[in-house]
Scaffold this active site. Structure first.
Site, PDB file in Angstrom:
ATOM      1  N   CYS A 151      -1.121  -5.105   6.621  1.00 37.51           N
ATOM      2  CA  CYS A 151      -0.823  -3.924   7.435  1.00 37.51           C
ATOM      3  C   CYS A 151       0.018  -4.299   8.657  1.00 37.51           C
ATOM      4  O   CYS A 151       0.809  -3.487   9.141  1.00 37.51           O
ATOM      5  CB  CYS A 151      -2.105  -3.258   7.894  1.00 37.51           C
ATOM      6  SG  CYS A 151      -3.274  -2.952   6.557  1.00 37.51           S
ATOM      7  N   CYS A 164       0.808  -1.227   0.000  1.00 37.49           N
ATOM      8  CA  CYS A 164       0.000   0.000   0.000  1.00 37.49           C
ATOM      9  C   CYS A 164       0.839   1.274   0.000  1.00 37.49           C
ATOM     10  O   CYS A 164       0.287   2.361  -0.162  1.00 37.49           O
ATOM     11  CB  CYS A 164      -0.919   0.020   1.226  1.00 37.49           C
ATOM     12  SG  CYS A 164       0.004  -0.002   2.775  1.00 37.49           S
TER      13      CYS A 164
HETATM   14 FE1  FES Z   1      -1.330   0.568   4.354  1.00 38.94          FE
HETATM   15 FE2  FES Z   1      -2.875  -0.612   6.150  1.00 38.94          FE
HETATM   16  S1  FES Z   1      -3.442   0.020   4.149  1.00 38.94           S
HETATM   17  S2  FES Z   1      -0.795  -0.080   6.340  1.00 38.94           S
END
Ligand code: FES
Length: 150
Positions: free
Chosen positions: A106, A37
Site C-alpha cells: 500500500c 490491489c
Molecule cells: Fe490497496 Fe492498501 S489494499 S492500497
C-alpha cells in the site's frame, strides 16, 4: 499497536489525515494504480524555488494507503524535488513506526505518486525525464475497477 498490527502513528494519520484534497491547476500531478490491489492514488504539488510548497492527495486506497499518503505529504513539504524523489516506501513505513508486512504494498502508492508528480513538473519544464522502466501500472487504467469499489 492495534489488533491488526497498525501502530499508533498509522492510526493517527488514518483517522486524521493531513493534506487531503485537490490543488486546482497544480505545478505537478501524479496518478498511479496499485497492481496488487487495484487501488488508485493522486498527488498534487506546487513548487517554488525547486521546493515543494504545497502538496495534497486523494486516494481510493485502504487505511494504510491513507496513512502513508498523509505521512509522505508531511515528509515532502519543504523538500527540494531531488530530495522528494529519494523518499522510498520504506522511509514512509519507518516514519509510521512500521506497517504490517501484508500492507507494505500500500505504501507504494504514495511514494510512486509523489515521484510521478515531480516527473510531471519536470516534463512541463522541458526537462528530459529518464524512464526507469518502473513506472507504476494502472491495473484499471485509472477509470476505476472492481477492487476500488469497497
Ligand atoms: Fe490497496 Fe492498501 S489494499 S492500497
Amino acid at each position: 499497536m492495534t489488533d491488526i498490527g497498525y501502530t499508533e502513528k498509522v492510526m493517527d494519520h488514518f483517522m486524521n489525515p493531513r493534506n487531503v484534497g485537490v490543488i486546482e491547476d497544480p505545478d505537478g500531478y501524479g496518478k498511479v494504480g496499485n497492481p496488487t490491489c487495484g487501488d488508485v492514488m493522486e498527488i498534487f504539488i506546487n513548487i517554488a524555488d525547486n521546493k515543494i510548497t504545497e502538496i495534497k492527495f486523494r486516494t481510493f486506497g485502504c487505511g494504510s494507503a491513507i496513512a502513508t499518503s498523509s505521512m509522505i505529504t508531511e515528509m515532502a513539504i519543504g523538500k527540494t524535488l531531488e530530495e522528494a524523489m529519494e523518499i522510498t516506501r520504506n522511509d514512509v513505513a519507518e516514519s509510521l513506526d512500521g506497517l504490517p508486512p501484508k500492507k507494505m504494498h500500500c505504501s507504494n502508492l504514495a511514494a510512486d505518486a509523489l515521484q510521478e508528480a515531480v516527473k510531471d513538473y519536470w516534463k512541463k519544464q522541458g526537462k528530459v525525464v529518464e524512464d526507469d522502466g518502473e513506472s507504476p501500472e494502472m491495473s484499471c487504467g485509472g477509470g476505476g475497477c472492481d477492487s476500488c469499489v469497497k
